[in-house]
Design an enzyme around this catalytic site. Sequence first.
Site, short mmCIF file in Angstrom:
data_model
loop_
_atom_site.label_atom_id
_atom_site.label_comp_id
_atom_site.label_asym_id
_atom_site.label_seq_id
_atom_site.Cartn_x
_atom_site.Cartn_y
_atom_site.Cartn_z
N GLU A 89 15.02 32.14 -24.65
CA GLU A 89 14.84 31.06 -25.61
C GLU A 89 14.76 29.72 -24.88
OE1 GLU A 89 17.27 29.63 -29.56
OE2 GLU A 89 18.35 30.70 -27.98
N TYR A 90 13.91 28.83 -25.39
CA TYR A 90 13.78 27.49 -24.84
C TYR A 90 13.80 26.52 -26.02
CZ TYR A 90 12.41 24.12 -21.26
OH TYR A 90 12.40 23.08 -20.36
N ASN A 139 14.94 20.28 -21.22
CA ASN A 139 16.30 20.14 -20.69
C ASN A 139 16.86 18.74 -20.92
OD1 ASN A 139 15.95 18.42 -18.26
ND2 ASN A 139 14.69 20.11 -17.55
N ASP A 162 25.57 26.70 -11.78
CA ASP A 162 24.83 25.45 -11.70
C ASP A 162 24.77 24.75 -13.05
OD1 ASP A 162 23.33 23.42 -10.63
OD2 ASP A 162 21.45 24.52 -10.64
#
Length: 135
Positions: free
Chosen positions: A61-62, A67, A107
């Site tokens: 999923e995006y 971002n 990260d």
Amino acid sequence: GLVTPDASTRVLMRSLATRDEELMIEFRRQADMLHRIKHPNVAAVLGCCRETADAQLLLMEYHQLGNLKTHLLTSSQPWSLAQIHSATVQIAKGMNVIAQARFVHRDLGTRNILVGYQGKEVNIKCNSRFSSRVN
């Protein structure tokens, strides 16, 4: 789209192109484990392709705005204190779910936090593509 045929869906394709058996096993293991994490603040695994010997593909999923780093650098509208608080709480919830699944995020940074809006409300998802299983 993934939800309805007349809509579009933004996705992230993660790939591993190698013949290193250990890396392929780790990639598959992570894909299997990440697929089990279902939470509104964690990017969902939508699919996986293991058919080819040379490459493994993971479809995730995006969010519509990408971002958090890019969004904060390019947005002309600064976030309100309420939006910052909401985003912080959502990141904490997503990371808690990842930790409860016994993953360690290697990260966590703004480039690995996905941003979207539901109406005027900020919607945050932790992108768990850099996670590894804790023994």
